[in-house]
Motif scaffolding. Structure first.
Motif, mmCIF file in Angstrom:
data_model
loop_
_atom_site.group_PDB
_atom_site.id
_atom_site.type_symbol
_atom_site.label_atom_id
_atom_site.label_comp_id
_atom_site.label_asym_id
_atom_site.label_seq_id
_atom_site.Cartn_x
_atom_site.Cartn_y
_atom_site.Cartn_z
ATOM 1 N N ILE A 12 2.946 1.354 -3.360
ATOM 2 C CA ILE A 12 5.031 0.879 -2.963
ATOM 3 C C ILE A 12 5.341 -0.655 -2.627
ATOM 4 O O ILE A 12 4.687 -1.094 -2.395
ATOM 5 N N LYS A 13 6.553 -1.121 -3.426
ATOM 6 C CA LYS A 13 6.914 -1.907 -3.358
ATOM 7 C C LYS A 13 8.092 -2.875 -2.425
ATOM 8 O O LYS A 13 8.707 -2.336 -2.201
ATOM 9 N N ILE A 14 8.229 -3.779 -2.565
ATOM 10 C CA ILE A 14 9.256 -4.515 -1.663
ATOM 11 C C ILE A 14 10.666 -4.508 -2.550
ATOM 12 O O ILE A 14 10.149 -5.044 -3.745
ATOM 13 N N VAL A 15 11.358 -3.694 -2.276
ATOM 14 C CA VAL A 15 12.334 -3.154 -3.529
ATOM 15 C C VAL A 15 14.123 -4.301 -2.616
ATOM 16 O O VAL A 15 14.447 -3.658 -1.725
ATOM 17 N N TYR A 16 14.276 -5.325 -3.183
ATOM 18 C CA TYR A 16 15.253 -5.831 -3.118
ATOM 19 C C TYR A 16 16.182 -5.565 -3.919
ATOM 20 O O TYR A 16 16.698 -5.451 -4.389
ATOM 21 N N ARG A 76 5.788 12.181 -0.877
ATOM 22 C CA ARG A 76 5.076 11.098 -1.012
ATOM 23 C C ARG A 76 6.315 9.998 -1.082
ATOM 24 O O ARG A 76 7.455 10.547 -1.408
ATOM 25 N N LEU A 77 5.442 8.689 -1.252
ATOM 26 C CA LEU A 77 6.563 7.559 -0.981
ATOM 27 C C LEU A 77 6.476 7.372 -2.320
ATOM 28 O O LEU A 77 5.613 7.928 -2.841
ATOM 29 N N THR A 78 7.693 6.748 -1.541
ATOM 30 C CA THR A 78 8.431 6.152 -3.581
ATOM 31 C C THR A 78 9.122 4.946 -3.534
ATOM 32 O O THR A 78 9.567 4.972 -2.229
ATOM 33 N N ASN A 79 9.054 4.607 -4.647
ATOM 34 C CA ASN A 79 10.017 3.589 -4.640
ATOM 35 C C ASN A 79 11.542 3.286 -5.227
ATOM 36 O O ASN A 79 12.056 2.984 -5.433
#
Length: 218
Positions: free
Chosen positions: A67-71, A108-111
């Protein structure tokens, strides 16, 4: 168009450091929500903030692998004080907006995110939570929720706000030494139970922050 693309992707990244900013590049930890952020040169920050984001993202992925930091929006590459519409303060390389974290239809976690722009799909207060938007608009700040018109379309409508993963992200941000202020809507601060002096109310003169997290350097 060819000239613009050449300037944007080849020339500006070389010139921006002269003004104390650098291009925020996508990686396995961090990525832009939309290509248009990069196309419009809204992805420039100070080197100190770049380092901080990388450290926050690396720490966060230890908790939530993949899971990324999505800016969303950061700053333009040149000149302090030059406005980044519609933001009031993204003008010095020290600020950036980060998206919340969501669950897909299988929990489920997603970006992925719920709007094309990343803005405008709100995690609204429940009937038992304080409604800051209502209070601001009652006092004449009509623009407080106008970002609902800046989604550029809603997508991934089956996504659900992840309280646990977003709380972990918020904690990773506020616990980083170089971060000075964080803006998030009061009802979400209370819902997520994160108490930290860095978390502030941004004021009614701006827009609501229950669709993203704003963070800035000291």
């Amino acid at each position: 168009m060819t000239l613009y693309l050449g300037i944007t992707f080849l020339l500006i990244p070389l010139i921006a450091p002269i003004f104390g900013r650098e291009k925020l590049k996508d990686s396995s930890y961090i990525e832009a929500h939309t290509f248009f952020t990069k196309l419009l040169n809204r992805n420039y920050i100070k080197a100190e903030l770049h380092i901080s984001l990388q450290e926050i993202a690396a720490s966060y992925q230890k908790q939530h692998h993949g899971i990324k930091i999505v800016y969303l929006d950061a700053n333009f590459p040149f000149v302090n004080g030059f406005p980044l519409f519609p933001h009031l303060s993204h003008n010095d390389g020290k600020k950036i907006d980060i998206s919340f974290v969501y669950l897909d239809q299988n929990d489920r976690l997603t970006n992925r995110k719920p709007s094309i722009s990343g803005y405008g799909v709100f995690e609204k207060p429940t009937n038992k939570e304080y409604d800051q938007t209502k209070a601001c608009k009652k006092n004449g700040y009509w623009q407080y929720d106008y970002s609902q018109y800046l989604t550029f379309g809603t997508i991934n409508k089956n996504l659900k706000f992840s309280e646990k993963a977003t709380k972990d992200l918020l904690l990773a941000i506020v616990n980083h030494q170089q971060i000075g202020k964080v803006f998030i809507e009061p009802h979400l601060k209370n819902r997520l139970r994160v108490e930290n002096s860095k978390i502030r109310f941004q004021g009614c003169q701006t827009v609501r922050h229950d669709d993203h997290i704003h963070l800035q350097l000291k």
